[in-house]
Design an enzyme around this catalytic site. Structure first.
Site, mmCIF file in Angstrom:
data_model
loop_
_atom_site.group_PDB
_atom_site.id
_atom_site.type_symbol
_atom_site.label_atom_id
_atom_site.label_comp_id
_atom_site.label_asym_id
_atom_site.label_seq_id
_atom_site.Cartn_x
_atom_site.Cartn_y
_atom_site.Cartn_z
ATOM 1 N N ARG A 25 0.870 -1.171 0.000
ATOM 2 C CA ARG A 25 0.000 0.000 0.000
ATOM 3 C C ARG A 25 0.911 1.226 0.000
ATOM 4 N NH1 ARG A 25 2.596 1.904 3.598
ATOM 5 N NH2 ARG A 25 1.084 3.592 3.618
ATOM 6 N N GLY A 26 0.264 2.371 -0.245
ATOM 7 C CA GLY A 26 1.050 3.594 -0.413
ATOM 8 C C GLY A 26 1.077 3.922 -1.893
ATOM 9 N N ALA A 27 0.686 5.119 -2.275
ATOM 10 C CA ALA A 27 0.500 5.429 -3.692
ATOM 11 C C ALA A 27 1.668 5.022 -4.588
ATOM 12 C CB ALA A 27 0.159 6.922 -3.841
ATOM 13 N N ARG A 56 -7.505 -0.745 -6.915
ATOM 14 C CA ARG A 56 -7.896 0.289 -5.940
ATOM 15 C C ARG A 56 -8.150 1.578 -6.711
ATOM 16 N NH1 ARG A 56 -4.235 0.886 -0.655
ATOM 17 N NH2 ARG A 56 -6.145 1.827 0.188
ATOM 18 N N GLN A 106 -1.886 2.067 9.823
ATOM 19 C CA GLN A 106 -0.601 2.235 9.139
ATOM 20 C C GLN A 106 0.379 3.069 9.979
ATOM 21 O OE1 GLN A 106 -3.609 2.570 7.737
ATOM 22 N NE2 GLN A 106 -3.606 2.298 5.504
ATOM 23 N N ASP A 122 -2.370 10.605 -1.804
ATOM 24 C CA ASP A 122 -2.670 9.600 -2.816
ATOM 25 C C ASP A 122 -3.102 10.223 -4.133
ATOM 26 O OD1 ASP A 122 -3.265 8.439 0.015
ATOM 27 O OD2 ASP A 122 -2.779 6.742 -1.287
ATOM 28 N N ASN A 165 -5.969 11.991 0.897
ATOM 29 C CA ASN A 165 -5.030 11.222 1.692
ATOM 30 C C ASN A 165 -5.816 10.351 2.656
ATOM 31 O OD1 ASN A 165 -2.199 10.660 2.223
ATOM 32 N ND2 ASN A 165 -2.523 11.602 4.226
HETATM 33 C C1 LIG Z 1 3.416 8.007 -0.054
HETATM 34 S S1 LIG Z 1 1.800 7.530 -0.373
HETATM 35 C C2 LIG Z 1 1.227 7.192 1.216
HETATM 36 C C3 LIG Z 1 -0.257 7.322 1.342
HETATM 37 O O1 LIG Z 1 -0.930 6.103 0.981
HETATM 38 C C4 LIG Z 1 -1.650 5.657 2.129
HETATM 39 O O2 LIG Z 1 -2.851 5.014 1.817
HETATM 40 P P1 LIG Z 1 -2.923 3.396 1.886
HETATM 41 O O3 LIG Z 1 -2.108 2.961 3.083
HETATM 42 O O4 LIG Z 1 -4.411 3.112 2.015
HETATM 43 O O5 LIG Z 1 -2.358 2.924 0.573
HETATM 44 C C5 LIG Z 1 -1.918 6.920 2.901
HETATM 45 O O6 LIG Z 1 -2.957 7.675 2.325
HETATM 46 C C6 LIG Z 1 -0.578 7.598 2.767
HETATM 47 O O7 LIG Z 1 -0.544 8.960 3.050
#
Ligand SMILES: CSC[C@H]1O[C@H](OP(=O)(O)O)[C@H](O)[C@@H]1O
Length: 362
Positions: A58-60, A101, A210, A251, A261
């Site tokens: 996860r993480g953009a 996603r 997270q 994101d 975000n």
């Molecule tokens: C550097 S992108 C990180 C961003 O992504 C996370 O979402 P997820 O854990 O659901 O993929 C979160 O919004 C973070 O800020």
């Protein structure tokens, strides 16, 4: 727009979330952190789709990188010898992985880049094996570029972190969310390596935690002073004067500077404004989406009720209760003090300053 220094730094997440293993994608299962460190070998686009959808990765930026390698896996599975058929396989893989996603624009940015590259390659008189090698090189380039982009974000954001500061962050925008270094966490790693003394307050970030499971883990491993907060504690630490800046990831940033975000970010931004605390968003250009006019146009993912009703491994809500579980929210641009990118720091009016960032890319 400011320009950064040419410093380098080695710190980052203690673990890499993704790496290419020759015939598979090695994916760290982030759902099991911090208690278990488990790497999965993924051999198909379907396995990559599931890894993204279930948030193993996860993480953009990390989602985009994983999807790029998912396209490579699909292309390598094509058994024939016709470039036109190979191209159709890659295009179908891009369309399929795009359904994993909906919010992080890096997913679509990476898939569009892989689709464009495949189209260019299919017009060459190369063998399928050669096409696959060159498509893999494009996925590798996306990963390598993200690492450099995050490093530059850290450099540009470094002046924002001074001795004695308290910094609050939300969710995880660290090395685990990117190829390396992270976005919001990149300046924290660099500041720590430069001997700057600061404290980080990490929101646990319900429901998937997270912040607790990943950000606290990353920063603790790096020796950075981190204090974990439940999400409802941000106001109190700000009222105590313990926070001098908020730095978060994103994101998707719309053309007007509205920021999508992790859910809860909007509330943190409102609290920061109420306490006169600057609210910074760290974002690669690959997360800025000029084709999306405003934050209201950003698709917000809604996830399963069980993330809330059974998120800690036991049921914490009555059976049958209604649940609303948006994975992201949108912070209006008027709450955003500045956006830190690999090209420098930009401020409002964002509909102009964001466009300028891409001006010399044309
Ligand atoms: C550097 S992108 C990180 C961003 O992504 C996370 O979402 P997820 O854990 O659901 O993929 C979160 O919004 C973070 O800020």
């Amino acid at each position: 727009m400011s320009t950064g220094t040419d410093q380098d730094f080695n710190a980052s997440s203690p673990l890499s979330s993704l790496s290419w293993g020759g015939d598979h994608l090695l994916m760290l299962d982030q759902r099991l952190l911090p208690e278990e460190i488990v790497f999965l070998k993924l051999y198909t686009a379907e396995e990559v789709w599931e890894g993204i959808h279930s948030m193993k990765v996860r993480g953009a930026p990390a989602i985009g990188i994983a999807a790029a390698y998912g396209v490579v896996l699909a292309a390598r599975a094509y058994p024939g010898a016709l470039p036109v058929e190979w191209l159709e396989v890659t295009r179908k893989a891009c369309a399929y992985l795009a359904t994993s996603r909906p919010t992080a624009v890096n997913l679509f940015w990476a898939l569009d880049r892989m689709k464009e590259k495949a189209g260019q390659l299919a017009n060459t008189a190369s063998s399928i094996a050669a096409l696959n090698e060159q498509l893999l090189a494009e996925a590798d380039a996306i990963r390598a570029e993200d690492e450099e982009v995050c490093r530059r974000i850290g450099e540009h954001a470094l002046p924002l972190i001074q001795d004695g500061m308290g910094i609050l962050t939300h969710c995880n925008a660290g090395g685990l969310a990117t190829a390396k270094y992270g976005t919001a966490l990149a300046p924290m790693y660099l500041a720590h390596e430069n001997g700057i003394s600061f404290k980080v307050f990490a929101d646990e970030t319900r429901p998937v935690l997270q912040g607790a499971r990943l950000t606290a883990f990353e920063l603790q491993q790096a020796g950075i002073d981190v204090t974990l907060l439940a999400d409802n504690m941000a106001a109190m630490v700000m009222s105590k004067g313990w926070v001098q800046a908020v730095i978060v990831g994103t994101d998707r940033i719309a053309a007007n500077g509205d920021v999508a975000n992790k859910i809860g970010t909007y509330g943190v931004a409102v609290l920061a404004k109420a306490h006169g605390i600057p609210f910074y968003v760290a974002s690669p250009l690959s997360t800025i989406d000029l084709s999306t006019p405003t934050g209201q146009d950003i698709p917000i993912e809604e996830r399963a009720a069980e993330e809330i009703t059974e998120g800690f491994g036991k049921r914490t809500a009555p059976q049958g209760v209604k649940v609303f579980n948006p994975a992201f929210d949108v912070t209006p641009n008027e709450y955003v003090t500045a956006i830190i990118t690999e090209k420098g720091i930009v401020q409002a009016p964002y509909d102009e300053s964001l466009k300028d960032l891409f001006a010399d890319n044309d």
